[in-house]
Design a protein around this motif. Sequence first.
Motif, PDB file in Angstrom:
ATOM      1  N   LEU A  74       0.580  -1.155  -0.345  1.00  0.00           N
ATOM      2  CA  LEU A  74       0.003  -0.205  -0.039  1.00  0.00           C
ATOM      3  C   LEU A  74       0.577   1.470  -0.325  1.00  0.00           C
ATOM      4  CD1 LEU A  74      -2.468  -1.635   2.938  1.00  0.00           C
ATOM      5  CD2 LEU A  74      -2.685  -0.728  -0.121  1.00  0.00           C
ATOM      6  N   GLY A  75       1.590   1.277   0.682  1.00  0.00           N
ATOM      7  CA  GLY A  75       2.790   2.733   0.378  1.00  0.00           C
ATOM      8  C   GLY A  75       2.494   3.214   1.644  1.00  0.00           C
ATOM      9  N   TYR A  76       2.840   3.008   3.175  1.00  0.00           N
ATOM     10  CA  TYR A  76       2.840   3.937   3.852  1.00  0.00           C
ATOM     11  C   TYR A  76       3.065   2.775   4.728  1.00  0.00           C
ATOM     12  CZ  TYR A  76      -2.332   2.761   3.712  1.00  0.00           C
ATOM     13  OH  TYR A  76      -3.173   1.700   4.036  1.00  0.00           O
ATOM     14  N   LYS A  77       3.437   3.711   6.366  1.00  0.00           N
ATOM     15  CA  LYS A  77       3.798   3.174   7.142  1.00  0.00           C
ATOM     16  C   LYS A  77       3.161   3.240   8.415  1.00  0.00           C
ATOM     17  CE  LYS A  77       7.990   2.829  10.667  1.00  0.00           C
ATOM     18  NZ  LYS A  77       8.862   4.025  11.105  1.00  0.00           N
ATOM     19  N   VAL A  78       2.839   2.270   8.848  1.00  0.00           N
ATOM     20  CA  VAL A  78       1.950   2.419   9.847  1.00  0.00           C
ATOM     21  C   VAL A  78       2.875   1.540  11.094  1.00  0.00           C
ATOM     22  CG1 VAL A  78      -0.139   2.751   8.718  1.00  0.00           C
ATOM     23  CG2 VAL A  78       0.907   0.175   8.966  1.00  0.00           C
ATOM     24  N   ASN A  79       1.729   1.420  12.829  1.00  0.00           N
ATOM     25  CA  ASN A  79       2.252   0.978  13.869  1.00  0.00           C
ATOM     26  C   ASN A  79       3.643   1.717  13.893  1.00  0.00           C
ATOM     27  OD1 ASN A  79       0.276  -1.395  13.161  1.00  0.00           O
ATOM     28  ND2 ASN A  79       2.261  -2.918  11.741  1.00  0.00           N
ATOM     29  N   THR A  80       3.308   2.767  13.945  1.00  0.00           N
ATOM     30  CA  THR A  80       4.466   3.542  14.762  1.00  0.00           C
ATOM     31  C   THR A  80       4.697   3.781  16.270  1.00  0.00           C
ATOM     32  OG1 THR A  80       2.929   5.184  14.684  1.00  0.00           O
ATOM     33  CG2 THR A  80       5.181   5.245  13.420  1.00  0.00           C
ATOM     34  N   GLY A  81       2.984   2.832  17.423  1.00  0.00           N
ATOM     35  CA  GLY A  81       3.321   3.192  18.397  1.00  0.00           C
ATOM     36  C   GLY A  81       3.149   4.889  19.052  1.00  0.00           C
ATOM     37  N   MET A  82       2.916   5.685  18.229  1.00  0.00           N
ATOM     38  CA  MET A  82       2.105   7.385  18.537  1.00  0.00           C
ATOM     39  C   MET A  82       0.716   7.127  18.661  1.00  0.00           C
ATOM     40  SD  MET A  82       1.851  10.655  15.472  1.00  0.00           S
ATOM     41  CE  MET A  82       3.462  10.395  15.459  1.00  0.00           C
ATOM     42  N   GLU A  83       0.229   7.328  19.680  1.00  0.00           N
ATOM     43  CA  GLU A  83      -0.981   7.787  20.727  1.00  0.00           C
ATOM     44  C   GLU A  83      -1.751   9.453  20.011  1.00  0.00           C
ATOM     45  OE1 GLU A  83      -0.915   7.190  24.621  1.00  0.00           O
ATOM     46  OE2 GLU A  83      -0.362   5.790  24.356  1.00  0.00           O
ATOM     47  N   PHE A  84      -2.585   9.788  19.558  1.00  0.00           N
ATOM     48  CA  PHE A  84      -3.152  10.314  19.307  1.00  0.00           C
ATOM     49  C   PHE A  84      -3.386  11.539  20.870  1.00  0.00           C
ATOM     50  CE2 PHE A  84      -7.226  13.544  18.878  1.00  0.00           C
ATOM     51  CZ  PHE A  84      -6.303  13.903  17.875  1.00  0.00           C
ATOM     52  N   PRO A  85      -2.546  12.463  21.057  1.00  0.00           N
ATOM     53  CA  PRO A  85      -2.061  13.504  21.922  1.00  0.00           C
ATOM     54  C   PRO A  85      -3.821  14.224  22.700  1.00  0.00           C
ATOM     55  CG  PRO A  85      -0.850  13.975  20.211  1.00  0.00           C
ATOM     56  CD  PRO A  85      -1.946  13.100  19.962  1.00  0.00           C
ATOM     57  N   MET A  86      -3.749  13.543  24.446  1.00  0.00           N
ATOM     58  CA  MET A  86      -4.613  14.181  24.701  1.00  0.00           C
ATOM     59  C   MET A  86      -5.603  15.640  24.952  1.00  0.00           C
ATOM     60  SD  MET A  86      -7.205  12.859  26.418  1.00  0.00           S
ATOM     61  CE  MET A  86      -6.434  11.443  27.382  1.00  0.00           C
ATOM     62  N   LYS A  87      -3.962  16.021  24.079  1.00  0.00           N
ATOM     63  CA  LYS A  87      -4.658  17.719  24.859  1.00  0.00           C
ATOM     64  C   LYS A  87      -4.891  17.916  23.031  1.00  0.00           C
ATOM     65  CE  LYS A  87      -1.755  22.215  24.521  1.00  0.00           C
ATOM     66  NZ  LYS A  87      -0.890  23.042  25.142  1.00  0.00           N
ATOM     67  N   LEU A  88      -4.428  17.597  21.967  1.00  0.00           N
ATOM     68  CA  LEU A  88      -5.282  18.040  20.861  1.00  0.00           C
ATOM     69  C   LEU A  88      -6.380  17.192  21.360  1.00  0.00           C
ATOM     70  CD1 LEU A  88      -5.160  18.616  18.185  1.00  0.00           C
ATOM     71  CD2 LEU A  88      -3.957  16.689  17.475  1.00  0.00           C
ATOM     72  N   TYR A  89      -6.862  15.864  21.588  1.00  0.00           N
ATOM     73  CA  TYR A  89      -7.841  14.952  21.760  1.00  0.00           C
ATOM     74  C   TYR A  89      -9.187  16.195  22.491  1.00  0.00           C
ATOM     75  CZ  TYR A  89     -11.716  12.249  23.222  1.00  0.00           C
ATOM     76  OH  TYR A  89     -13.287  11.375  23.670  1.00  0.00           O
ATOM     77  N   ILE A  90      -8.661  16.776  23.319  1.00  0.00           N
ATOM     78  CA  ILE A  90      -9.675  17.746  24.425  1.00  0.00           C
ATOM     79  C   ILE A  90     -10.500  19.340  23.362  1.00  0.00           C
ATOM     80  CG2 ILE A  90      -9.588  19.548  25.869  1.00  0.00           C
ATOM     81  CD1 ILE A  90      -8.083  17.377  27.550  1.00  0.00           C
ATOM     82  N   LYS A  91      -8.774  19.461  21.971  1.00  0.00           N
ATOM     83  CA  LYS A  91      -8.753  20.485  21.556  1.00  0.00           C
ATOM     84  C   LYS A  91     -10.045  19.803  20.753  1.00  0.00           C
ATOM     85  CE  LYS A  91      -7.254  23.763  18.070  1.00  0.00           C
ATOM     86  NZ  LYS A  91      -6.098  23.556  17.050  1.00  0.00           N
ATOM     87  N   VAL A  92     -10.374  18.738  20.097  1.00  0.00           N
ATOM     88  CA  VAL A  92     -11.037  18.117  19.580  1.00  0.00           C
ATOM     89  C   VAL A  92     -12.682  18.442  20.104  1.00  0.00           C
ATOM     90  CG1 VAL A  92     -12.478  16.140  17.400  1.00  0.00           C
ATOM     91  CG2 VAL A  92      -9.602  16.545  17.604  1.00  0.00           C
ATOM     92  N   LEU A  93     -12.829  17.318  20.807  1.00  0.00           N
ATOM     93  CA  LEU A  93     -13.582  17.882  21.830  1.00  0.00           C
ATOM     94  C   LEU A  93     -14.524  19.215  21.709  1.00  0.00           C
ATOM     95  CD1 LEU A  93     -13.546  14.425  24.071  1.00  0.00           C
ATOM     96  CD2 LEU A  93     -14.629  14.768  22.377  1.00  0.00           C
ATOM     97  N   SER A  94     -13.823  20.193  22.477  1.00  0.00           N
ATOM     98  CA  SER A  94     -14.451  21.750  22.921  1.00  0.00           C
ATOM     99  C   SER A  94     -14.947  21.613  21.327  1.00  0.00           C
ATOM    100  CB  SER A  94     -13.022  22.002  22.815  1.00  0.00           C
ATOM    101  OG  SER A  94     -13.274  23.475  23.297  1.00  0.00           O
ATOM    102  N   GLU A  95     -14.325  21.420  20.108  1.00  0.00           N
ATOM    103  CA  GLU A  95     -14.526  22.800  18.857  1.00  0.00           C
ATOM    104  C   GLU A  95     -15.874  21.348  18.408  1.00  0.00           C
ATOM    105  OE1 GLU A  95     -13.615  22.641  14.354  1.00  0.00           O
ATOM    106  OE2 GLU A  95     -11.876  22.169  15.611  1.00  0.00           O
ATOM    107  N   GLY A  96     -15.933  20.308  19.061  1.00  0.00           N
ATOM    108  CA  GLY A  96     -16.605  19.107  18.324  1.00  0.00           C
ATOM    109  C   GLY A  96     -18.509  19.676  19.103  1.00  0.00           C
ATOM    110  N   GLN A  97     -18.007  20.291  20.288  1.00  0.00           N
ATOM    111  CA  GLN A  97     -19.022  20.467  21.492  1.00  0.00           C
ATOM    112  C   GLN A  97     -19.698  22.055  20.766  1.00  0.00           C
ATOM    113  OE1 GLN A  97     -18.323  21.848  25.461  1.00  0.00           O
ATOM    114  NE2 GLN A  97     -19.944  20.603  26.073  1.00  0.00           N
ATOM    115  N   ARG A  98     -18.480  22.861  20.705  1.00  0.00           N
ATOM    116  CA  ARG A  98     -19.676  24.668  19.669  1.00  0.00           C
ATOM    117  C   ARG A  98     -20.684  23.911  18.210  1.00  0.00           C
ATOM    118  NH1 ARG A  98     -14.067  25.571  20.453  1.00  0.00           N
ATOM    119  NH2 ARG A  98     -13.846  25.314  18.215  1.00  0.00           N
ATOM    120  N   HIS A  99     -19.891  23.309  17.518  1.00  0.00           N
ATOM    121  CA  HIS A  99     -20.354  23.139  16.295  1.00  0.00           C
ATOM    122  C   HIS A  99     -21.177  21.383  16.564  1.00  0.00           C
ATOM    123  CE1 HIS A  99     -18.185  25.948  14.188  1.00  0.00           C
ATOM    124  NE2 HIS A  99     -17.277  25.553  14.981  1.00  0.00           N
ATOM    125  N   GLY A 100     -21.878  20.786  17.324  1.00  0.00           N
ATOM    126  CA  GLY A 100     -22.660  20.112  17.761  1.00  0.00           C
ATOM    127  C   GLY A 100     -22.802  18.552  16.917  1.00  0.00           C
TER     128      GLY A 100
END
Length: 324
Positions: A74-100
């Motif tokens: 498929l031509g792309y790298k996965v399994n890096t072990g990277m976690e989605f940062p909690m700080k960014l997750y909270i930012k996503v949820l905050s924006e999501g709450q504003r927009h429903g």
Amino acid sequence: MEKLQWTKRLNQEKAENIYLKHLGQPYKEYRQLWEKAGCNYLPDFPIHIDIEVIDACNLRCIYCFRNEDMQNRLGYKVNTGMEFPMKLYIKVLSEGQRHGLRAINLGFSGECLMRKDLCEMINLAYKNGVLDIRLITNGTLLTKDMVGDLLDSHATFIGISIDAGTPEKYIALKGIDYFNRLRSIVKYINQKKVDLKKDLPLIRVSYYHSEEDIGDKEKFLKEFQEYVDFIDFKELVNINNKRNENIRMDCRMPFQRLAVFANGDVSACCSIFFSKKLIIGNLYKMSLKEIWDSEEIQSIRRGLIKEDPVAICKECLGSVSSSL
């Protein structure tokens, strides 16, 4: 051999009735919006967001892009072990709450149970107004303590990808035998829900179907139907069998949802095979709303509306037989 998943569900009506019982009118409105979104209607904000909470998995299933042989093709790298940062997750949820924002899937792409703070992520989504909070997992890491934590959380749905009706087929698909363990944990989840008098989260198990294994499908039903809310039967389709004619034009994903990867990349596609080829922005540089309104995703939508999809969409939509 690369495969795609397409789903036929049993007991979907039962599942919908449970959601309506517990989530009420907001759930009904959310599903109506989901059905309305498409070429003739674009919501102001994604209804649903898929999040890769960790770029890792403890299995290497033969049909999954996390299998090293397949990811090389498929031509792309996965399994890096990277976690989605909690700080960014909270930012996503905050924006999501504003927009429903209505729904979120914390089991997109990686194995979500590898996150130690998964229940915290679930409950943060609930506190930020997300109605439908979903997990998709291979289930092999589930323990009795973890089951208790998940049942105490605000998760609405847990999908367990078992995919086989016998230990032999499970080993053939996944390279290791967790079948009996999964059967036991599914029964345990069901009993705990009964003991706690809980309808939610709904429990789904999945099965990969092919024409030569009808008997195996019946064994799967016998093993699990009594203990879950519904079952997904998924047909394995070779994505190398691309067609130049009669390409499916019924994809509504860019009108309904966005997919987010652990590194902040955002895709207009929810397919685990093609989403990394359709990156339209990054959350470290743009908000979800900016990405949702961007020219990059608008061009993808225009292609679907005009029945002349962009190249990656053709690759995806041309990989699925018209009978599915």
